[in-house]
Every structure is written in structure tokens, then in C-alpha cells.
Design an enzyme around this catalytic site. Structure first.
Site, PDB file in Angstrom:
ATOM      1  N   ASP A  37      43.379  29.253  52.490  1.00 41.29           N
ATOM      2  CA  ASP A  37      43.536  30.019  53.735  1.00 41.29           C
ATOM      3  C   ASP A  37      44.703  31.003  53.605  1.00 41.29           C
ATOM      4  OD1 ASP A  37      43.034  30.802  56.318  1.00 41.29           O
ATOM      5  OD2 ASP A  37      44.057  29.112  57.250  1.00 41.29           O
ATOM      6  N   TRP A  42      47.910  37.619  54.100  1.00 39.70           N
ATOM      7  CA  TRP A  42      48.541  38.173  52.894  1.00 39.70           C
ATOM      8  C   TRP A  42      48.309  39.687  52.843  1.00 39.70           C
ATOM      9  CZ3 TRP A  42      47.179  40.935  48.582  1.00 39.70           C
ATOM     10  CH2 TRP A  42      48.017  40.844  47.454  1.00 39.70           C
ATOM     11  N   GLU A  84      30.541  29.006  59.267  1.00 42.39           N
ATOM     12  CA  GLU A  84      31.095  29.827  60.359  1.00 42.39           C
ATOM     13  C   GLU A  84      31.535  31.215  59.859  1.00 42.39           C
ATOM     14  OE1 GLU A  84      32.120  26.590  59.724  1.00 42.39           O
ATOM     15  OE2 GLU A  84      30.974  25.716  61.390  1.00 42.39           O
ATOM     16  N   ASN A  85      31.769  31.353  58.546  1.00 44.04           N
ATOM     17  CA  ASN A  85      32.255  32.641  58.027  1.00 44.04           C
ATOM     18  C   ASN A  85      31.232  33.782  58.147  1.00 44.04           C
ATOM     19  OD1 ASN A  85      34.325  31.240  55.342  1.00 44.04           O
ATOM     20  ND2 ASN A  85      34.874  31.826  57.430  1.00 44.04           N
ATOM     21  N   ARG A  88      32.026  36.801  60.388  1.00 46.60           N
ATOM     22  CA  ARG A  88      32.954  37.886  60.001  1.00 46.60           C
ATOM     23  C   ARG A  88      32.169  39.186  59.795  1.00 46.60           C
ATOM     24  NH1 ARG A  88      37.928  35.440  56.611  1.00 46.60           N
ATOM     25  NH2 ARG A  88      38.151  33.570  57.865  1.00 46.60           N
ATOM     26  N   ARG A 207      44.628  22.181  60.312  1.00 47.36           N
ATOM     27  CA  ARG A 207      43.240  21.920  60.732  1.00 47.36           C
ATOM     28  C   ARG A 207      42.422  21.504  59.518  1.00 47.36           C
ATOM     29  NH1 ARG A 207      44.091  26.711  63.664  1.00 47.36           N
ATOM     30  NH2 ARG A 207      43.364  27.993  61.935  1.00 47.36           N
ATOM     31  N   GLU A 220      44.857  12.073  51.542  1.00 53.32           N
ATOM     32  CA  GLU A 220      46.206  12.489  51.929  1.00 53.32           C
ATOM     33  C   GLU A 220      46.151  13.992  52.175  1.00 53.32           C
ATOM     34  OE1 GLU A 220      48.954  10.663  52.334  1.00 53.32           O
ATOM     35  OE2 GLU A 220      47.843   8.831  51.895  1.00 53.32           O
TER      36      GLU A 220
HETATM   37  C1  FPP Z   1      40.492  32.282  54.062  1.00 51.75           C
HETATM   38  O1  FPP Z   1      41.362  33.351  54.320  1.00 51.75           O
HETATM   39  C2  FPP Z   1      39.743  32.508  52.828  1.00 51.75           C
HETATM   40  C3  FPP Z   1      38.396  32.687  52.764  1.00 51.75           C
HETATM   41  C4  FPP Z   1      37.529  32.646  53.947  1.00 51.75           C
HETATM   42  C5  FPP Z   1      37.696  32.980  51.499  1.00 51.75           C
HETATM   43  C6  FPP Z   1      38.240  32.419  50.223  1.00 51.75           C
HETATM   44  C7  FPP Z   1      37.541  33.071  49.081  1.00 51.75           C
HETATM   45  C8  FPP Z   1      38.088  33.502  47.940  1.00 51.75           C
HETATM   46  C9  FPP Z   1      39.489  33.308  47.562  1.00 51.75           C
HETATM   47  C10 FPP Z   1      37.264  34.275  46.932  1.00 51.75           C
HETATM   48  C11 FPP Z   1      36.040  33.643  46.342  1.00 51.75           C
HETATM   49  C12 FPP Z   1      36.172  32.240  45.852  1.00 51.75           C
HETATM   50  C13 FPP Z   1      35.890  31.745  44.609  1.00 51.75           C
HETATM   51  C14 FPP Z   1      35.838  30.261  44.436  1.00 51.75           C
HETATM   52  C15 FPP Z   1      35.682  32.555  43.408  1.00 51.75           C
HETATM   53  P1  FPP Z   1      41.283  34.114  55.725  1.00 51.75           P
HETATM   54  O2  FPP Z   1      40.574  35.399  55.496  1.00 51.75           O
HETATM   55  O3  FPP Z   1      40.692  33.237  56.764  1.00 51.75           O
HETATM   56  O4  FPP Z   1      42.807  34.356  55.980  1.00 51.75           O
HETATM   57  P2  FPP Z   1      43.555  34.522  57.395  1.00 51.75           P
HETATM   58  O5  FPP Z   1      43.443  33.208  58.112  1.00 51.75           O
HETATM   59  O6  FPP Z   1      44.956  34.860  56.996  1.00 51.75           O
HETATM   60  O7  FPP Z   1      42.852  35.650  58.101  1.00 51.75           O
END
Ligand code: FPP
Length: 263
Positions: A37, A42, A84-85, A88, A207, A220
């Protein structure tokens, strides 16, 4: 894998060496699950579009996967995309899928070099054909590996997994009196795998976000403020060291506490 495998990969004198030497290799978590997360935050901190956070997150995935394999973890599960993504923006979803495909294509050699077996958990049948093809290439290409199992949770939801398991149990004709926790777990996406001992979440949120709900019953939980794109070998080693300092009780009491009660 072992301390030697890990040290061979850490430049001599690097601060991670001291961390690696503190790890008790006979008490490693068999399964580490990670909620990656903080990619969006970032990017926002750098005035960049959100997708740049995901792009930077790939480097963290690379480092974490190789560290896990060199440590000798049995299973590493990364939460890449939840059910849920899909809510977006379409452009963010397609970038995430693109990054995943690129990652698999470019990292297959590294996965094989580290004897890593790749798997996907989630409702993969709902993913587009090109993504499924790439996943299949990764799964088949690493099927002979005998080292760490690397699960990517994709179009994954913990409740959906439990519903899917219940459906599969019914389809398999399991009778109600035959069903217990052990039998039920055989219908989960993670059938045959140990449950996570350690659940790591980055970026400070407290969460579980519908992640491995059944499997994390006794995990854990370790939350770090580090945002996922900044997560590296050091952070995984720190999480494992914190885990090794914990006293796990599984709802019971440890001998030390029993002794206090007996006084
Ligand atoms: C959460 O950050 C991250 C994600 C929903 C996606 C994670 C995916 C990757 C790192 C790339 C693909 C993965 C692999 C295994 C190659 P967020 O966007 O919810 O961050 P925020 O809460 O700061 O908005």
C-alpha cells in the site's frame, strides 16, 4: 536458501548484513503475505501521477521477491489487485495490468534463477485474455521450481475466495457432516499451502482489506509506515526480526504464562 545465499547478495559492509545475521533461519515464517500500500501517496509526495507510484512499486516487488527466496521463505503472497480495485479509473487499472505483464516477462529469468514457483490466486477467469496468457506463461515456465512459492493475488477478495470455496465444496459433493476446517481449506485458492505466519502492510494503515481472511486467522500483523515503492530487503528483514521477537499463542497460553498462573 540460507544466510549464505542472502549474504552472497548483500555487498560486504552494507548495513543489511548486520540485519541478515540476526535472522534465526530455523524460525522463519513459512508464509509471508504483504499488502502493498502507499503507491498513490508516494507519487503524490513527488507531484507525479498515481501510476508512477505503481511503476516505482515494481522495484520493491523485485527486491522483496528475491529477498524472500534467498531467505528461504516457503511462500510469499503479494496483493497486487483486489476485486474492489476495478473501481479505480480505467487508465490506472490498465497501467497496473500492463505493469504486471511487463514484470512477468522481464522477471521470468530471475524467478527461475532463484528457483521460484509462480502462482496466481483470485478470480483470474475474469481477467483479460492477454493478462491470463502472460500469467499462464509465468506459471508454466516456473512449474518445475522447487523453492519459494510466489503467489500474486490478482482480482482477489477474501470473501469471494470463501464463497468460491463453498461453491467448489458443493460441486465436489462434500456432505455437510464431512465438512470441517481442514476439508474446507482444501477448496481455497491456497489449498495445500501453509497459512501466513506474518502479514505485512505498508504505509501505516491498520486494515486487512479483505485479504486472505480465512488464512490470516493466527497471523502476526506487522504495519510499517514505509510506502510500498520504498520497501526493500531491509524492510522485509526488519519485519521478520520483529516477528521472531513475538510470542505466538494461537489462543492458548505459553509455558511461561502457564507457570505464572500456577503460582
Ligand atoms: C496500493 O497502493 C497498491 C496497489 C493497488 C497495486 C500494487 C501493484 C503493484 C506494486 C504493481 C504490480 C504488482 C506485481 C506483483 C508485479 P495505492 O494506490 O492504494 O496507494 P495509496 O493508498 O497511497 O493511494
Amino acid at each position: 536458501m540460507s544466510l549464505e545465499q542472502l549474504l552472497a547478495w548483500i555487498p560486504a559492509g552494507h548495513p543489511d548484513e548486520a540485519l541478515a545475521r540476526q535472522i534465526q533461519f530455523d524460525r522463519l515464517p513459512a508464509h509471508v503475505a504483504i499488502i502493498m500500500d502507499g503507491n498513490g501517496r508516494w507519487a503524490a509526495q513527488r507531484h507525479l501521477p498515481r501510476v508512477e507510484g505503481h511503476r516505482a512499486g515494481i522495484e520493491a516487488v523485485r527486491d522483496t521477491v528475491e529477498t524472500g527466496a534467498r531467505l528461504g521463505l516457503g511462500v510469499l503472497t503479494l496483493y497486487a489487485f483486489s476485486i474492489e480495485n476495478w473501481k479505480r479509473p480505467a487508465s490506472e487499472v490498465s497501467t497496473l495490468m500492463l505493469l504486471l505483464k511487463r514484470y512477468l516477462r522481464s522477471e521470468l529469468k530471475t524467478l527461475l534463477r532463484n528457483d521460484i514457483r509462480f502462482q496466481v490466486i483470485g478470480r483470474t477467469e475474469e481477467l483479460s485474455a492477454d493478462v491470463r496468457r502472460e500469467l499462464q506463461t509465468g506459471i508454466e515456465g516456473t512449474a518445475q521450481s522447487t523453492g519459494m512459492l510466489f503467489n500474486v493475488a490478482l482480482n482477489y477478495g477474501g470473501r469471494a475466495e470463501i464463497v468460491d470455496a463453498a461453491r467448489r465444496a458443493m460441486e465436489a459433493g462434500v456432505r455437510p457432516e464431512e465438512l470441517d476446517e481442514e476439508r474446507f481449506a482444501q477448496f481455497l485458492y491456497t489449498a495445500g499451502q501453509p497459512d501466513p505466519d506474518l502479514l505485512i502492510r505498508t504505509s501505516g494503515e491498520m486494515r486487512v482489506s479483505n485479504y486472505l481472511l480465512w488464512q490470516i486467522a493466527y497471523a502476526e500483523i506487522y504495519v510499517t509506515d514505509t510506502l510500498w515503492p520504498d520497501f526493500r530487503r531491509r524492510h522485509l528483514l526488519e519485519a521478520i526480526l520483529a516477528y521472531q521477537k513475538r510470542e505466538r499463542r494461537y489462543g492458548g497460553i505459553t509455558p511461561a504464562r502457564a507457570a505464572i498462573g500456577a503460582q
